[in-house]
Design an enzyme around this catalytic site. Structure first.
Site, PDB file in Angstrom:
ATOM      1  N   ASN A  11       0.878  -1.176   0.000  1.00 53.37           N
ATOM      2  CA  ASN A  11       0.000   0.000   0.000  1.00 53.37           C
ATOM      3  C   ASN A  11       0.911   1.220   0.000  1.00 53.37           C
ATOM      4  OD1 ASN A  11      -1.803   2.046   0.480  1.00 53.37           O
ATOM      5  ND2 ASN A  11      -2.323   1.420   2.573  1.00 53.37           N
ATOM      6  N   LYS A  13       0.188   4.210  -0.357  1.00 58.65           N
ATOM      7  CA  LYS A  13      -0.456   5.439   0.142  1.00 58.65           C
ATOM      8  C   LYS A  13      -0.154   6.577  -0.828  1.00 58.65           C
ATOM      9  CE  LYS A  13      -0.304   3.471   4.708  1.00 58.65           C
ATOM     10  NZ  LYS A  13      -0.349   3.678   6.148  1.00 58.65           N
ATOM     11  N   HIS A  95      -9.705   1.459   4.356  1.00 59.23           N
ATOM     12  CA  HIS A  95      -8.475   1.668   5.127  1.00 59.23           C
ATOM     13  C   HIS A  95      -8.781   2.660   6.250  1.00 59.23           C
ATOM     14  CE1 HIS A  95      -4.467   2.912   6.275  1.00 59.23           C
ATOM     15  NE2 HIS A  95      -4.027   1.805   5.702  1.00 59.23           N
ATOM     16  N   GLU A  97      -7.219   5.084   7.351  1.00 57.64           N
ATOM     17  CA  GLU A  97      -6.970   6.496   7.020  1.00 57.64           C
ATOM     18  C   GLU A  97      -8.165   7.090   6.268  1.00 57.64           C
ATOM     19  OE1 GLU A  97      -3.158   5.845   5.207  1.00 57.64           O
ATOM     20  OE2 GLU A  97      -2.309   5.404   7.175  1.00 57.64           O
ATOM     21  N   GLU A 166      -5.901  -4.476  10.500  1.00 53.63           N
ATOM     22  CA  GLU A 166      -4.871  -3.466  10.715  1.00 53.63           C
ATOM     23  C   GLU A 166      -5.192  -2.661  11.976  1.00 53.63           C
ATOM     24  OE1 GLU A 166      -2.697  -2.452   6.743  1.00 53.63           O
ATOM     25  OE2 GLU A 166      -4.348  -1.082   7.050  1.00 53.63           O
ATOM     26  N   GLY A 172       2.127   2.490  10.746  1.00 52.65           N
ATOM     27  CA  GLY A 172       3.123   3.541  10.581  1.00 52.65           C
ATOM     28  C   GLY A 172       3.807   3.950  11.874  1.00 52.65           C
ATOM     29  N   SER A 210       2.935  -1.871  10.476  1.00 48.77           N
ATOM     30  CA  SER A 210       4.378  -1.950  10.751  1.00 48.77           C
ATOM     31  C   SER A 210       4.982  -3.325  10.445  1.00 48.77           C
ATOM     32  CB  SER A 210       4.685  -1.514  12.183  1.00 48.77           C
ATOM     33  OG  SER A 210       4.303  -0.161  12.376  1.00 48.77           O
TER      34      SER A 210
END
Ligand code: PGA
Length: 260
Positions: A11, A13, A95, A97, A166, A172, A210
């Site tokens: 991904n 991003k 996701h 985000e 996730e 991250g 991560s």
């Protein structure tokens, strides 16, 4: 049933440039082929370039979102039908985000997954809890609520999706869930899927948050972890290839993991 082929998805991003993407993908191609399924989800404008770079490599490509609408007056949106035209194999939906920054609800995510499937794409549906939710003991309730909206919309077709667990606190941050923490949630999710589909044991459940070259092998050795959704490390060819190799080792059975 046969074993589940591990799946590793990058991904990217909102990262990359046309020049660095070509370098990254050339290095990834050179590191393959892998005995696992590998795919990269890039920003929309790069789809043609990525397809050209990966054609004939066996590595797939996809996008990081799609619209919940078929087509029409939705300025700025990208339809699943368009992604299919670009040869996308996967599309990430829900996701964290996007749930956070774009207020995507569970039902909206489910609608995106439905349209992705309708256009022949495999949606990678993300679920996961915040740190506060984990600390408050509601991890299981949160991920089940997120997945149940998708099951409700897709019915038995839910077996055609990929689920990515996730935990938001692990994305991250360098704080990976421990293999046993991740396995515990994966096992809950597979149980929930089993109640909706007789094919739940064939579905791939990815872990994300991560994942790196150092922790991938141990995560993939867990009975219900079938691969990874990789953010930061997917931007570095050496790291991403190492994760793909770790998944290949699982596919080849060198960890002794039973996949029945
Ligand atoms: P990370 O991101 O690997 O950088 O933690 C994973 C993701 O957000 O999909």
């Amino acid at each position: 049933m046969g074993g589940r082929l591990p799946l590793v998805v990058g991904n990217w991003k909102m990262n990359g440039t046309r020049v660095t993407n070509v370098e990254l993908l050339a290095a990834l191609r050179a590191a393959g082929p892998f005995d696992a399924e590998v795919s990269v989800c890039c920003p929309f404008p790069y789809l043609t370039d990525v397809a050209l770079s990966l054609q004939g490599s066996g590595i797939g490509w996809g996008a990081q979102d799609c619209s919940q609408h078929e087509l029409g007056a939705y300025t700025g949106e990208v339809a699943a039908a368009m992604l299919a035209e670009f040869g996308c194999r996967h599309v990430i939906v829900g996701h964290s985000e996007r749930r956070l920054h774009h207020a995507e609800s569970d039902t909206l995510v489910a609608d995106k997954a439905r349209l992705a499937l309708a256009h022949g794409l495999t949606p990678i549906v993300c679920v996961g809890e915040t740190r506060a939710e984990r600390d408050g003991g509601s991890t299981e309730a949160v991920v089940k609520r997120q997945l149940s909206a998708v099951i409700h919309t897709l019915g038995h077709c839910v077996s055609q999706i990929v689920v990515a667990y996730e935990p938001i606190w692990a994305i991250g941050t360098g704080l990976t869930a421990t293999p046993s923490q991740a396995q515990a949630v994966h096992s809950v999710l597979r149980g929930q899927l089993a109640a909706a589909s007789t094919r739940a044991s064939e579905m791939r459940l990815l872990y994300g948050g991560s994942v790196n070259a150092g922790n991938a092998q141990e995560l993939f050795a867990q009975p219900d972890i079938d691969g990874a959704l990789v953010g930061g490390a997917s931007l570095r060819a050496a790291d991403f290839s190492a994760i793909c190799r770790a998944a290949s080792h699982v596919a080849l059975g060198s960890t002794g993991k039973s996949r029945t």
